[in-house]
Design an enzyme around this catalytic site. Structure first.
Site, short mmCIF file in Angstrom:
data_model
loop_
_atom_site.label_atom_id
_atom_site.label_comp_id
_atom_site.label_asym_id
_atom_site.label_seq_id
_atom_site.Cartn_x
_atom_site.Cartn_y
_atom_site.Cartn_z
N HIS A 181 -3.54 -5.73 1.07
CA HIS A 181 -2.95 -5.81 2.28
C HIS A 181 -2.82 -7.35 2.82
O HIS A 181 -3.82 -7.80 3.24
CB HIS A 181 -3.58 -5.02 3.39
CG HIS A 181 -3.25 -3.64 3.52
ND1 HIS A 181 -2.55 -2.96 4.24
CD2 HIS A 181 -4.20 -2.67 2.83
CE1 HIS A 181 -2.50 -1.63 3.93
NE2 HIS A 181 -3.50 -1.56 3.22
N CYS B 174 0.86 -1.40 0.10
CA CYS B 174 -0.05 0.02 -0.16
C CYS B 174 1.07 1.23 -0.01
O CYS B 174 1.60 1.49 -0.98
CB CYS B 174 -0.90 -0.16 1.17
SG CYS B 174 -2.30 1.07 0.96
N GLU C 15 -0.95 -8.79 4.73
CA GLU C 15 -1.09 -8.90 6.38
C GLU C 15 -2.39 -8.87 7.28
O GLU C 15 -2.32 -9.34 8.26
CB GLU C 15 -0.02 -7.84 7.01
CG GLU C 15 -0.68 -6.55 7.21
CD GLU C 15 -0.74 -5.60 6.17
OE1 GLU C 15 -0.48 -6.28 5.09
OE2 GLU C 15 -0.80 -4.40 6.28
#
Lengths: 229, 79
Positions: A203, A86, A205
């Protein structure tokens, strides 16, 4: 094996990355302050999401001039694995480690939602654990994810299979309806020429544990771990 | 000396902000507006004696930070 997570003023996904690596994947991780000038001991450097420097001037622009970025560029040139997520992707383009630019979303809105993402190239150190053209569910959260590059650069990226991820339908078709931000050719993530630097808007994660609604991002970390093992 | 830097989006690069502003102007009955492009204007106070030398330095600032030449053009004026 140790992961380093760079912390810029305004980073806000640094702890999410740390949590995923340390507690989900049980690997060593540490924070790297943006004023640090050494990456000694780290095997993979992550530039996390967030709003470094309040997105002043352009997203990622001021962070790309941080002292640590000289080291990150040197680390990447030597073949070290660098993952920008990002805002991290935006910083990598501003630093010249990846081509193109991330512009304001075509709908002008900040978009925060789970989207289907197709793995176009599963032979990078960041994607080997995915199947070719596998579609995974990974959330996006950005206002500036509209990937742009000139026609020549796009051709170069396509010809050398450097588009790692593309927004697509759940069935794997990269249609305009499933392009959330207007990115050229639905591009969601690209690698550098050598394949050791990946920038991606989604994302991973945030999609590494079933509790978070998806495990579609696990492959990114599992791939890096396998590449470093 | 004072330098003015104008940063504008390159031709052909989509400017959704400009489009939104144009839409608002049309809503306000400014029908003659054909297009709006939004850019940035920066003023720099510079310590330097040679305009030529500083112009080259400001050009470098634009190339390296003030503008993103993938999507933007820049223009410099020195007073």
């Amino acid at each position: 094996m140790k992961f380093g997570i760079v912390v810029f003023p305004g980073s806000n996904c640094d702890h999410d990355c740390y949590h995923a690596i340390k507690h989900v994947f049980k690997k060593d991780a540490g924070y790297i302050w943006h004023k640090d000038t050494s990456l000694k001991g780290y095997d993979c450097v992550i530039l996390p999401g967030g709003f470094s420097y309040g997105d002043y001037l352009r997203t990622g622009a001021i962070a790309s001039a941080s002292p640590v970025m000289n080291e990150v560029v040197g680390f990447a040139k030597k073949g070290g694995l660098v993952l920008g997520i990002c805002n991290g992707f935006q910083i990598l383009t501003e630093a010249g480690l990846l081509p193109g630019a991330l512009m304001r979303n075509r709908g002008l809105k900040f978009i925060c939602k789970h989207v289907p993402v197709r793995v176009d190239n599963n032979s990078t150190p960041f994607t080997v654990k995915y199947g070719k053209n596998e579609v995974v569910d990974i959330p996006i959260a950005h206002a500036d994810g509209n990937y742009f590059a000139d026609a020549e650069t796009i051709k170069r990226l396509e010809d050398s299979e450097r588009v790692a991820f593309r927004y697509s339908t759940p069935e794997g078709e990269a249609t305009d309806d499933y392009n959330p931000n207007g990115a050229l050719l639905n591009i969601a993530g690209i690698t550098n020429e050598k394949g050791n630097v990946l920038g991606m808007m989604p994302h991973p994660e945030r999609a590494s544990e079933p509790e978070l609604g998806s495990i579609g991002g696990r492959g990114v970390f599992e791939s890096i771990i396998s590449a470093l093992s | 000396m004072k330098a003015k830097v104008y940063v504008t989006l390159k031709k052909g690069v989509l400017d959704p902000q400009g489009k939104a502003v144009m839409g608002a102007l049309k809503t306000m009955s400014f029908d003659e507006v054909r297009d709006v492009r939004i850019g940035k204007f920066m003023e720099l106070e510079i310590d330097g004696a040679s305009i030529e030398k500083e112009e080259a330095r400001i050009r470098e600032m634009c190339e390296r930070l003030l503008a993103n030449t993938v999507i933007e053009n820049y223009r410099i004026e020195i007073e």
